[in-house]
Scaffold this active site. Structure first.
Site, PDB file in Angstrom:
ATOM      1  N   GLU A 139       0.926  -1.183  -0.072  1.00 18.07           N
ATOM      2  CA  GLU A 139      -0.018   0.071   0.185  1.00 18.07           C
ATOM      3  C   GLU A 139       0.763   1.126   0.078  1.00 18.07           C
ATOM      4  O   GLU A 139       0.493   2.259  -0.599  1.00 18.07           O
ATOM      5  CB  GLU A 139      -0.693  -0.099   1.049  1.00 18.07           C
ATOM      6  CG  GLU A 139      -2.035   0.958   1.035  1.00 18.07           C
ATOM      7  CD  GLU A 139      -3.172   0.798   1.897  1.00 18.07           C
ATOM      8  OE1 GLU A 139      -2.988   0.594   3.326  1.00 18.07           O
ATOM      9  OE2 GLU A 139      -4.420   0.953   1.511  1.00 18.07           O
ATOM     10  N   HIS A 172       7.541 -27.078   0.881  1.00 19.80           N
ATOM     11  CA  HIS A 172       6.992 -28.122   0.282  1.00 19.80           C
ATOM     12  C   HIS A 172       5.976 -27.558  -0.655  1.00 19.80           C
ATOM     13  O   HIS A 172       5.176 -28.186  -1.328  1.00 19.80           O
ATOM     14  CB  HIS A 172       6.221 -28.879   1.565  1.00 19.80           C
ATOM     15  CG  HIS A 172       7.322 -29.616   2.351  1.00 19.80           C
ATOM     16  ND1 HIS A 172       7.492 -31.091   2.144  1.00 19.80           N
ATOM     17  CD2 HIS A 172       8.041 -29.432   3.122  1.00 19.80           C
ATOM     18  CE1 HIS A 172       8.526 -31.457   3.005  1.00 19.80           C
ATOM     19  NE2 HIS A 172       8.876 -30.309   3.686  1.00 19.80           N
ATOM     20  N   LYS A 207     -13.637   1.928  -3.663  1.00 20.05           N
ATOM     21  CA  LYS A 207     -14.830   2.282  -2.777  1.00 20.05           C
ATOM     22  C   LYS A 207     -15.604   2.956  -3.646  1.00 20.05           C
ATOM     23  O   LYS A 207     -16.809   2.709  -3.293  1.00 20.05           O
ATOM     24  CB  LYS A 207     -14.066   3.108  -1.575  1.00 20.05           C
ATOM     25  CG  LYS A 207     -13.348   2.604  -0.349  1.00 20.05           C
ATOM     26  CD  LYS A 207     -12.898   3.589   0.745  1.00 20.05           C
ATOM     27  CE  LYS A 207     -12.204   2.892   1.553  1.00 20.05           C
ATOM     28  NZ  LYS A 207     -11.725   4.039   2.427  1.00 20.05           N
TER      29      LYS A 207
END
Lengths: 513, 513
Positions: free
Chosen positions: A311, A340, A443
């Site tokens: 950010e 793994h 938003k």
């Protein structure tokens, strides 16, 4: 030069927090470091100005003061120092009172982004079932199913559950929605909410007003951004309630802050990190940062760093307004577990990353010997060293951060180290690390969807209508959005989906009642 | 063509599992799809051969048969069909017996990689405190501190804890070490281990022999690789014990297998996914795959997919032995939470990714209305749709997988969908998806470290010795490795570190007793 000589030459130690930074497995040259020195000196200057109270976030006309949280006397105004100190004292007093009264056993922390990632990381890094004073639960989303599941784990315990609602403005929808769902759950259980609720918010915010009658309120400061708020009330209150050593967190951060104010680059681990990020990514995000702590307690470090780094650095424009599309992608969980999952790709596959190993020297736990001289922790450390070597052997770069143990001081130091490295790096690539303009677009787009949904619902009736008809009535030409919203409404019993007999009409939707 | 027309044109539905795949926000053209058709037809052929029992992993001379697990009659030999069916029956009988006797309340599952990521993903996706029949805990590492923390959560409960030890060969060190630490904890608590322990391993393996006297043994098959073993005993036993619907998991996978056997590419979601990965990454791993399920229950999907995708595709050589350094980096947690962490970068920053959204239509939980017609789940869906739109608006590509709900059938279908997409993609880029040669190098490097450590310990004595002296006695010229190993020994009280008075000697180490 042997690899050991290179290791010794560039090793940077901060003995006061038992941390060292090894950059020897990055492919920089001494000449490159020298060439970068003027740029990093500029970063020191910019950081010094920021710490002295300069407007470091011009978009919002804000100072950026998270460093003052752990060294309050550095704040540029005595009122700020007093505010920091009194908030810390209030947190400690509140936690001591809660522990003393023993009315509460559980904490439900409601927040998202900076108000969740730091608290979750610290709770997991430092918590232990045998020593935690309270058990901490989180709402960090607006998923009603996920929230119901957390509430199910609190079944019968709401009476003894303290709720923290954390939102700077009080306007974050996920947090507001979580609060409303918590209120509803308390009401269903016949348990009073207000007397168990605590707000952490900016004085004067919507949440501040809403929480006037609650058990307590703690301030957030406008000069602390969400992603650097862990050592403000946002992180410290939950940590103190859990029984963690918040003085240790602050002290570790303060020591690291001091160490990373050095203008001697070779002795400044935050500067070296920032330089290595530049080296690793070409200063252009060309490679991802894989964060691999070999310690279960540090599993959430990468999620915390995703926000802090991505950010802060993921920016379209530089400080001159030039298009740069900057950033560094961060991912990882923990070693040796992740070996793994994807060391196959890291070693053999697409070369689009550099690794940041975190090595923890003290094993902890059961020192059981598997055979003479070999313990389970030797495998953990052996896998780290072996993977570092195997990656180097195939030309893959890595940084290794070594700490003695995962305790409050170390965690505070790690937070401070990465905060400052991000600030330095932003100066190196000439971007503003302290705003997030792109978040607004998402938003707004979401608000548009919700507005459109309202208009669609208003226009549903008993007669099945096509997507085109409903879009027209809802004054939208975005048929795709209308169709997708109707899918969601129909799946939740809020619209009835049918297939029209007139083929060109396709799916139709009617109101439910 | 409008975005809605493109959406409709390419939408691929699998109604039998309530799943659809939307690829309209990827930037391919119809011409490109047509040009890729011969390659994807080759992938169908290769997959058909694999399903018919061809040696698909030539390195290990193995068949690759995870698709037979959910449609046993497809197995190429009747003995395999019988083996799959009898194992499934044994799992159900065992779980029913455990539930009926009510002697056990908790399950401790010990495994790593494929023996942990699938079981953890499924346990979290489908579990619920109110309905789970047993509580499942995991050891998935060789961190003694992390293991002690899990054991602390089982304090006083070992008597009623069933332990699963999952390792194909029995030679995975993390799993073996976890088992030894569990045995030690049971012994300390005076609780018998063998009568509570269950092995899931290949017949004849080291673990198979070791577990001869245990409560039960279940087979792993040599034709099932770790990263595709979730629907074998590896995943099904823990799920059945938890009380999850394993028939639903298998049925969902079988339905998806059937749907993805279609040679009509437009109707085959696994083929379309593989093609979109090729489009998104240039067939070269040039972009990362960000996995963003907007549902708390799917938080661990990305960790599961990291292994499935990165270990399968992260390969140095293609099938002709040419150097290709293939792979796709995968990361992500969940929306809308991650929007607060890094949508800033995804929207505005470095353009090095494509997104895979997972949309869940049914909200679940509390349908509380925040205002008339607006629920908390509307925000979740609105954030997904808004973010998809905001990313598109800035030229960022995305795929959207939509499911009705997160239940056993859906999770089984998702696993099968991604398994086959990985297989198809491997054919498109001409690599072997079913081996992992790079993992061996890391293991060997770790074994080298442990061997060196043993020789160092043998040569420690009361006289402080320099790193050079100890390296020489340990017959090593890797001074860096010797120094790092000694750091770790000293931090754990197994060597005494001192600074030599002879400056050139630097740090010296002596034995502790």
């Amino acid at each position: 030069m042997s690899s050991y000589q290179r290791y010794l030459q560039y090793l940077c130690r901060v003995p006061s927090v038992g941390l060292s930074l090894d950059i020897s497995r990055m492919k920089f040259t001494t000449e490159w470091l020298t060439a970068m020195e003027p740029s990093i000196q500029q970063a020191y200057t910019a950081m010094a100005e920021l710490e002295a109270g300069a407007i470091a976030n011009p978009d919002e006309n804000r100072m950026v003061g998270h460093y003052w949280l752990r060294t309050p006397q550095l704040a540029p105004q005595p009122e700020l120092t007093a505010e920091i100190e009194s908030t810390l004292a209030a947190i400690k007093a509140f936690a001591a009172k809660v522990h003393g009264e023993a009315k509460f056993t559980d904490v439900l922390s409601i927040g998202i982004g900076g108000s969740a990632l730091g608290p979750m990381f610290v709770a997991d890094a430092l918590g232990h079932p045998a020593t935690d004073k309270m058990r901490v639960h989180f709402f960090d989303n607006t998923d009603p199913d996920g929230i119901a599941r957390v509430l199910s784990g609190l079944e019968g315990k709401l009476e003894k559950t303290l709720v923290l609602v954390i939102s700077k403005s009080g306007g974050t929808p996920e947090t507001y929605n979580g609060m409303k769902l918590a209120e509803a759950a308390f009401a269903r259980a016949g348990v009073d909410f207000a007397s168990r609720a605590v707000a952490i918010t900016m004085p004067g915010s919507r949440l501040h007003k809403y929480s006037a009658g609650w058990l307590a309120q703690f301030p957030m400061f406008d000069w602390v951004g969400g992603r650097t708020s862990e050592l403000s009330a946002v992180g410290l209150l939950a940590a103190a309630l859990q029984g963690l050593d918040i003085d240790g967190l602050l002290a570790g951060a303060a020591v690291m802050d001091e160490a990373t104010r050095s203008k001697l680059t070779a002795q400044n681990p935050a500067a070296l990190l920032a330089l290595m990020w530049h080296e690793g990514t070409g200063g252009n995000g060309l490679k991802d940062m894989v964060v691999l702590p070999y310690k279960d307690r540090l599993l959430l470090l990468s999620r915390y760093l995703q926000q802090l780094i991505m950010e802060s650095l993921g920016k379209r424009l530089d400080v001159d307004g030039q298009r740069v599309d900057q950033g560094i992608a961060v991912y990882g969980n923990k070693g040796s577990t992740d070996q793994h999952a994807y060391v196959q790709q890291l070693r053999d596959g697409v070369h689009n990353f550099f690794v940041t190993f975190v090595r923890v020297l003290e094993d902890g736990g059961d020192p059981l010997e598997l055979e003479p001289g070999v313990r389970t922790g030797d495998y953990l450390d052996g896998f780290l060293l072996g993977t570092r070597e195997a990656l180097s052997g195939n030309g893959r770069q890595s940084i290794t951060l070594t700490v003695n143990r995962v305790d409050a001081r170390t965690v505070g130091a790690l937070i401070a180290l990465f905060e400052r490295a991000v600030g330095f790096y932003a100066t190196l690539v000439r971007i503003n690390a302290y705003h997030q303009p792109g978040v607004e677009a998402g938003k707004k787009a979401a608000a548009t969807v919700l507005d459109l949904q309202k208009r669609i619902i208003q226009n549903l009736n008993k007669t099945p209508q096509s997507i085109e008809e409903l879009a027209s009535k809802a004054s939208s030409d975005d048929l795709e959005a209308v169709a997708l919203i109707l899918q969601h409404l129909a799946a939740n019993g809020r619209a009835i989906e049918s297939t029209s007999s007139e083929k060109e009409k396709g799916l139709c939707y009617a109101a439910c009642s």
